[in-house]
Every structure is written in structure tokens, then in C-alpha cells.
Design an enzyme around this catalytic site. Sequence first.
Site, PDB file in Angstrom:
ATOM      1  N   GLU A 102     -11.647   1.721 -10.395  1.00 18.45           N
ATOM      2  CA  GLU A 102     -13.032   2.106 -10.141  1.00 18.45           C
ATOM      3  C   GLU A 102     -13.112   2.927  -8.854  1.00 18.45           C
ATOM      4  O   GLU A 102     -12.417   2.644  -7.873  1.00 18.45           O
ATOM      5  CB  GLU A 102     -13.866   0.826  -9.994  1.00 18.45           C
ATOM      6  CG  GLU A 102     -15.318   1.031  -9.649  1.00 18.45           C
ATOM      7  CD  GLU A 102     -16.061  -0.299  -9.483  1.00 18.45           C
ATOM      8  OE1 GLU A 102     -17.290  -0.300  -9.554  1.00 18.45           O
ATOM      9  OE2 GLU A 102     -15.385  -1.342  -9.294  1.00 18.45           O
TER      10      GLU A 102
ATOM     11  N   LYS B 234     -21.901   3.226 -14.998  1.00 16.04           N
ATOM     12  CA  LYS B 234     -21.915   1.769 -14.918  1.00 16.04           C
ATOM     13  C   LYS B 234     -23.344   1.225 -15.038  1.00 16.04           C
ATOM     14  O   LYS B 234     -24.255   1.657 -14.323  1.00 16.04           O
ATOM     15  CB  LYS B 234     -21.298   1.343 -13.581  1.00 16.04           C
ATOM     16  CG  LYS B 234     -21.128  -0.152 -13.373  1.00 16.04           C
ATOM     17  CD  LYS B 234     -20.409  -0.388 -12.045  1.00 16.04           C
ATOM     18  CE  LYS B 234     -20.148  -1.853 -11.762  1.00 16.04           C
ATOM     19  NZ  LYS B 234     -19.425  -2.034 -10.486  1.00 16.04           N
TER      20      LYS B 234
ATOM     21  N   CYS C  41     -15.847  -2.278 -14.144  1.00 16.03           N
ATOM     22  CA  CYS C  41     -15.821  -3.501 -13.340  1.00 16.03           C
ATOM     23  C   CYS C  41     -16.806  -4.583 -13.823  1.00 16.03           C
ATOM     24  O   CYS C  41     -16.566  -5.226 -14.835  1.00 16.03           O
ATOM     25  CB  CYS C  41     -16.044  -3.152 -11.874  1.00 16.03           C
ATOM     26  SG  CYS C  41     -15.407  -4.410 -10.730  1.00 16.03           S
TER      27      CYS C  41
END
Length: 205
Positions: A42, A112, A145
Site C-alpha cells: 500500500e 480504497k 489493506c
Amino acid sequence: MLKAAAVQMDIRFGNVAWNIGRICERMQTVAQAGARLVVFPESALAGYCYESLEEALPFSQEHDGPELAELHQESTRLGLLSVVGFLERDGTSLFNSAALVGLAGNPVVYRKIHLPHLGIDRFTAPGSEPVTVDAGDVRIGLTVCYDCSFPELSRVLMLDGADVIAIPTNWPPTSGRTADLIPPARALENNVYVIAANRVGDERG
């Protein structure tokens, strides 16, 4: 069979050029080992532990900017599909994004959706759309994540045909149980492969 790799690399905070060079080196390494799919951590271009939006913006990239174009060119040259985390600038907004490079055309970008109160995620905007990508003989679902802590997103990707779910991550030491348990759970629940790539090293302590 598809050989895949996860690259757990140290990332130099705020040094985009160095990080891109390191990513390209690792692309060459995994390609020489026969991999066709590789996942990087990430925010691999810029680092993660920013203390404000203003501090992070100079190290962010547009999805069609020269930095991703360089990674796309190198990944294509090596015959790789590469998933790389980066900070995506769109106007005055910042997203914690992952790009799939190496396919024909432009990089495919996922933003994300689930944002913890940590690092740069305190200042990024949430994404809204799950992303799966048809890459010939494999279909790839993209997450970043903390997304993997929510079963629904992985299920949506599986229902959209994902064979593999890629998870660029930046787990701190306190997330060891997450790293050990959650990716295997998402794989088992959905009968898909999961590739999680976490960074290593220290960043601002």
C-alpha cells in the site's frame, strides 16, 4: 497455472523516484523467476505516515501521470501484471489507491473504500466502487489493506468473477493478528486466491 509474487519492500517516505526505481527492480526480479502477477505494498510510491493532507499532496500522483506510466511501461515490457499502491490526486481530493498496470490500455485504478483513523487514511476520501479486472486467463479483484477486514467487499469481488484478490497493505506491528487471520479467511469464504503484500522497515518510528 499462474505464478504470482508478493513483494514486501521497504519504502522511503516521500521519495517517489527512489521507490519507483526499487519497484522496477523488483518487477525484474519476479519476472525472471517466472511470475506473471505481482502485488506491491500500500502507498508504495510515497509512504503512509503523513500528518496532514497538505504534507501528502506533493507526493501524490494523478492516475494518468508519468509515474504510473513508467510503471505501466516496465510491467508491460516484462510481461507482468503488477498491482501497486499509490496516493491518487484528483483535483483537491486525495485517494488511497491501487493501480493494476501491465494490461493493454491505461492502468486500472481502485480507490480504497474503508479508511481507518491511521496515517494518510485520516485525510483521504473514500472510494465507492469495487473493481475487478479481466486479465486474460485470470480475473483480479482489487482491495487495499483495511478493506479486507470487511467480508462484503471480497464477496462482491468474487460474485463479479474474481479468481484472485490482491491486497496491497501497510499493516503496523499491532495488526499481526489481522495479517495472520483475515486474508486466509477471505480466501476460504469465497473460494478464491488472496495475495497480500505488506511493507517492511520503519517509517517515522
